[in-house]
Design a protein around this motif. Structure first.
Motif, mmCIF file in Angstrom:
data_model
loop_
_atom_site.group_PDB
_atom_site.id
_atom_site.type_symbol
_atom_site.label_atom_id
_atom_site.label_comp_id
_atom_site.label_asym_id
_atom_site.label_seq_id
_atom_site.Cartn_x
_atom_site.Cartn_y
_atom_site.Cartn_z
ATOM 1 N N ALA A 8 0.824 -1.092 -0.371
ATOM 2 C CA ALA A 8 -0.200 0.251 0.283
ATOM 3 C C ALA A 8 0.372 1.130 -0.057
ATOM 4 N N LEU A 9 0.444 2.409 -0.483
ATOM 5 C CA LEU A 9 1.337 3.774 -0.637
ATOM 6 C C LEU A 9 0.811 4.381 0.491
ATOM 7 N N THR A 10 1.373 5.209 1.047
ATOM 8 C CA THR A 10 1.079 6.278 1.809
ATOM 9 C C THR A 10 0.738 7.408 1.456
ATOM 10 N N TYR A 11 0.279 8.446 1.652
ATOM 11 C CA TYR A 11 -0.198 9.872 0.974
ATOM 12 C C TYR A 11 1.224 10.432 0.511
ATOM 13 N N TRP A 12 2.559 10.721 1.726
ATOM 14 C CA TRP A 12 3.591 10.570 1.429
ATOM 15 C C TRP A 12 4.062 10.611 0.530
ATOM 16 N N ASP A 13 4.554 9.203 0.339
ATOM 17 C CA ASP A 13 4.914 8.102 -0.707
ATOM 18 C C ASP A 13 4.280 9.232 -2.357
ATOM 19 N N LEU A 14 3.055 10.073 -2.822
ATOM 20 C CA LEU A 14 2.140 10.469 -3.235
ATOM 21 C C LEU A 14 3.566 11.620 -3.427
ATOM 22 N N PHE A 16 6.561 12.421 -2.860
ATOM 23 C CA PHE A 16 7.368 13.018 -2.970
ATOM 24 C C PHE A 16 7.361 12.827 -4.697
ATOM 25 N N ALA A 17 6.556 11.734 -4.542
ATOM 26 C CA ALA A 17 6.456 11.249 -6.485
ATOM 27 C C ALA A 17 5.674 13.233 -7.139
ATOM 28 N N ALA A 18 5.181 13.602 -7.074
ATOM 29 C CA ALA A 18 4.115 14.873 -7.229
ATOM 30 C C ALA A 18 5.838 15.920 -7.425
ATOM 31 N N ALA A 19 6.821 15.530 -6.529
ATOM 32 C CA ALA A 19 7.545 16.638 -6.926
ATOM 33 C C ALA A 19 8.939 16.075 -8.050
ATOM 34 N N LEU A 20 8.293 15.027 -8.731
ATOM 35 C CA LEU A 20 8.523 14.624 -9.951
ATOM 36 C C LEU A 20 8.197 16.249 -10.926
ATOM 37 N N ILE A 21 6.846 16.591 -10.536
ATOM 38 C CA ILE A 21 6.281 17.531 -11.631
ATOM 39 C C ILE A 21 7.106 18.196 -11.622
ATOM 40 N N LEU A 22 8.106 18.705 -10.865
ATOM 41 C CA LEU A 22 8.306 20.203 -10.349
ATOM 42 C C LEU A 22 9.449 20.384 -11.890
ATOM 43 N N ALA A 43 -2.329 19.375 -13.271
ATOM 44 C CA ALA A 43 -1.771 18.053 -11.956
ATOM 45 C C ALA A 43 -2.721 18.025 -11.215
ATOM 46 N N ILE A 44 -3.454 19.300 -10.928
ATOM 47 C CA ILE A 44 -4.097 19.785 -10.004
ATOM 48 C C ILE A 44 -5.911 18.490 -10.341
ATOM 49 N N ARG A 45 -6.623 18.738 -11.344
ATOM 50 C CA ARG A 45 -7.023 18.343 -12.138
ATOM 51 C C ARG A 45 -7.063 17.446 -12.023
ATOM 52 N N MET A 46 -6.320 16.458 -11.786
ATOM 53 C CA MET A 46 -5.706 14.400 -12.242
ATOM 54 C C MET A 46 -5.916 14.537 -10.656
ATOM 55 N N THR A 47 -5.200 15.230 -9.783
ATOM 56 C CA THR A 47 -5.080 14.858 -8.676
ATOM 57 C C THR A 47 -6.704 14.894 -7.826
ATOM 58 N N VAL A 48 -7.524 16.085 -8.040
ATOM 59 C CA VAL A 48 -8.402 15.425 -7.619
ATOM 60 C C VAL A 48 -9.960 14.291 -8.140
ATOM 61 N N GLN A 49 -9.305 15.162 -9.589
ATOM 62 C CA GLN A 49 -10.269 13.314 -9.857
ATOM 63 C C GLN A 49 -9.969 12.784 -9.892
ATOM 64 N N LEU A 50 -8.761 11.703 -9.467
ATOM 65 C CA LEU A 50 -8.904 10.670 -9.533
ATOM 66 C C LEU A 50 -9.117 10.114 -8.065
ATOM 67 N N MET A 51 -8.562 11.358 -6.745
ATOM 68 C CA MET A 51 -8.444 11.138 -5.519
ATOM 69 C C MET A 51 -10.357 11.062 -5.383
ATOM 70 N N ALA A 52 -11.228 11.281 -6.334
ATOM 71 C CA ALA A 52 -12.744 11.777 -5.707
ATOM 72 C C ALA A 52 -13.338 10.735 -6.397
ATOM 73 N N ILE A 53 -12.591 10.506 -7.526
ATOM 74 C CA ILE A 53 -13.843 8.555 -8.317
ATOM 75 C C ILE A 53 -13.106 7.796 -7.328
ATOM 76 N N GLY A 54 -11.608 7.231 -7.124
ATOM 77 C CA GLY A 54 -11.746 6.636 -5.843
ATOM 78 C C GLY A 54 -12.179 6.473 -4.670
ATOM 79 N N PHE A 55 -13.190 8.039 -4.338
ATOM 80 C CA PHE A 55 -13.887 7.850 -2.654
ATOM 81 C C PHE A 55 -14.927 7.073 -3.906
ATOM 82 N N VAL A 56 -15.351 7.461 -4.594
ATOM 83 C CA VAL A 56 -17.007 7.167 -5.398
ATOM 84 C C VAL A 56 -16.901 5.947 -5.192
ATOM 85 N N LEU A 57 -16.346 4.786 -5.870
ATOM 86 C CA LEU A 57 -15.525 3.982 -6.801
ATOM 87 C C LEU A 57 -15.639 3.619 -5.131
#
Lengths: 269, 207
Positions: A8-14, A16-22, A43-57
């Motif tokens: 399982a991934l933690t939010y900290w893992d994410l 760190f990965a998000a830093a790559l967008i920099l 990048a923000i849209r992707m994050t919000v949309q995916l998190m949202a669909i994750g919770f919806v699912l």
């Protein structure tokens, strides 16, 4: 078994990965590409949309209710239909602009899910959202590409080949015969992406779904079987979807007196 | 058999006032008017290629009694610029034969049927299109500048073909920018100007 362990991934893992967008951002600044803002918003849209669909699912999976599954499935079909329309240079006027793609996607999605989940995979219960929704999503995404390419080819070729089509009509050809050359082009173009994808799969790219299953600890051979099943469903679904949409489009481009009706297409915006 | 072959009644073609007229068996009716006046629009409306309210009768039968394709097999529009959808002229003919005579009458050779359309000149293509449109003997021909791309020799041949069709009882609606040609083929004409259509005699008609 060690290979079935899921990490399982933690939010900290994410984070760190998000830093790559920099890196992308830095590139844009260094070369003055001027895309930092778009990049940031995307990048923000992707994050919000995916998190949202994750919770919806997660919510819908917890219900395992046919109604909730059906509800989300319908929303997916409507969004896909809207996307199919948005990709057209010359849309049909009126309700059909939206209706043609949506009706086709609804029909193909329903058929593919009933066949894939109801006949082949047969989970318990058969409407289990964990199976129905991802499969529907993959079918819709691919069929959508085929349909929009097919319809786009149909309308642009019909406009370009107008003289030839009307010559056939004037000579007394019925509408589908007069449109046969452009219909064939449209069908071919609509089916090309899935045929190309089949040829490249496994060599050039490992499909996302299979990769996902492997990461989740599924035996690669089992993951391959699922992927093949999905590819066949997508192949059949795309063929059927492109056929229905293009023939439906050809019907809309003509009337019951077998006249060519390019006036039913909107002008380019 | 009624004397008139084609009866147009209050036909409302796009941008034109409703128009009514008769065409007799074996008659050539010319259509005159400046460019953009709506000559092509009128011919297309009669061939039922564009929606147009009003009635058109062929030998007393209203066109809605025909299917669209049936109507166009009898009332045939021939565009000024022909459209093609196959490689060679021959591939555009439904029938295998029966048009050699028309080919020769228009100064074309049978061998040209199998040439690539790109190798034919504009004039040759226009004559091929004429062959394609008349060989199955439609009762009414709507010819939109049939000799527009032809030299004077080919024009004469095309006129000869039109005269023969008229003699056989076919009728022709002719759009032509050549007054001399109109005078050789037609006695009456429709003049379209500013959306209005009126009938007139052809000056110096020789038929």
């Amino acid at each position: 078994m060690t290979q079935t362990s899921y990490v399982a991934l933690t939010y900290w893992d994410l984070a760190f990965a998000a830093a790559l967008i920099l890196i992308n951002g830095g590139l844009s600044v260094a070369f003055r590409l001027g895309i930092e803002r778009t990049l940031f918003i995307s990048a923000i849209r992707m994050t919000v949309q995916l998190m949202a669909i994750g919770f919806v699912l997660k919510f819908i999976f917890a219900q395992t209710s046919p109604l909730w599954t059906l509800g989300l499935a319908l929303v997916m079909v409507l969004l896909a239909g809207r996307e199919a329309m948005a990709r057209q240079t010359h849309r049909y006027k009126g309700w059909w602009a939206y209706g043609l793609g949506t009706t086709t996607l609804l029909f193909v999605g329903l058929l593919a899910v009933l066949f894939g989940v109801g006949v082949l995979i047969r989970p318990d219960p058969w409407y289990a959202p964990r199976f129905v929704l991802p499969i529907l999503g993959m079918i819709l995404g691919n069929t959508l590409t085929g349909i929009s390419l097919g319809l786009e080819t149909l309308s642009t070729s019909a406009r370009r080949e107008r003289a030839a089509i009307e010559a056939r009509i004037a000579l007394g050809s019925p509408r589908f015969e007069a449109l046969s050359t452009v219909t064939r082009q449209a069908l071919k173009t609509g089916m090309m992406p899935i045929i190309n994808a089949m040829a490249a799969t496994g060599i050039v790219a490992l499909p996302g779904m299979m990769t996902g299953q492997i990461l989740a600890g599924v035996d690669p051979v089992e993951a391959t079987k699922y992927q093949l099943l999905i590819m066949f469903l997508i192949g059949g679904g795309t063929a059927l979807g492109v056929l229905l949409a293009v023939l439906g489009g050809a019907r809309l481009l003509t009337d019951d007196r077998h006249r060519l009706r390019l006036d039913r297409l909107m002008e380019e915006k | 058999m009624s004397r008139e072959i084609l009866k147009v009644e209050s036909l409302k073609a796009h941008g034109l006032e409703p128009v009514s007229f008769l065409v007799s068996h074996g008659e050539c009716l010319a259509i005159d008017g400046p460019s953009g006046a709506g000559k092509t629009v009128l011919l297309r409306a009669i061939a039922d290629l564009d929606p147009a309210p009003g009635q058109v009768f062929l030998e007393g039968v209203e066109r809605n009694a025909f299917s669209g394709p049936e109507w166009r097999k009898c009332v045939r529009y021939v565009a000024a610029e022909p459209g093609w959808w196959e490689e060679t002229p021959r591939a555009h003919f439904e029938s295998r034969g029966g048009f050699d005579e028309i080919l020769v009458a228009l100064g074309l050779k049978t061998a040209q049927l199998d040439q690539s359309l790109r190798q034919l000149s504009t004039g040759e293509r226009q004559r091929m299109a004429l062959v394609r449109s008349v060989f199955d003997k439609p009762q009414v021909l709507l010819l939109d500048e049939p000799t527009g791309a032809l030299d004077s020799k080919s024009s004469k041949l095309a006129e000869g073909l039109i005269k023969r069709l008229l003699k056989d009882g076919h009728s022709v609606l002719l759009v032509s920018h050549d007054p001399a040609q109109v005078a050789r083929l037609a006695k009456r004409k429709l003049v379209i100007q500013d959306g209005k259509v009126r009938e007139a005699a052809v000056r110096g008609a020789r038929r």
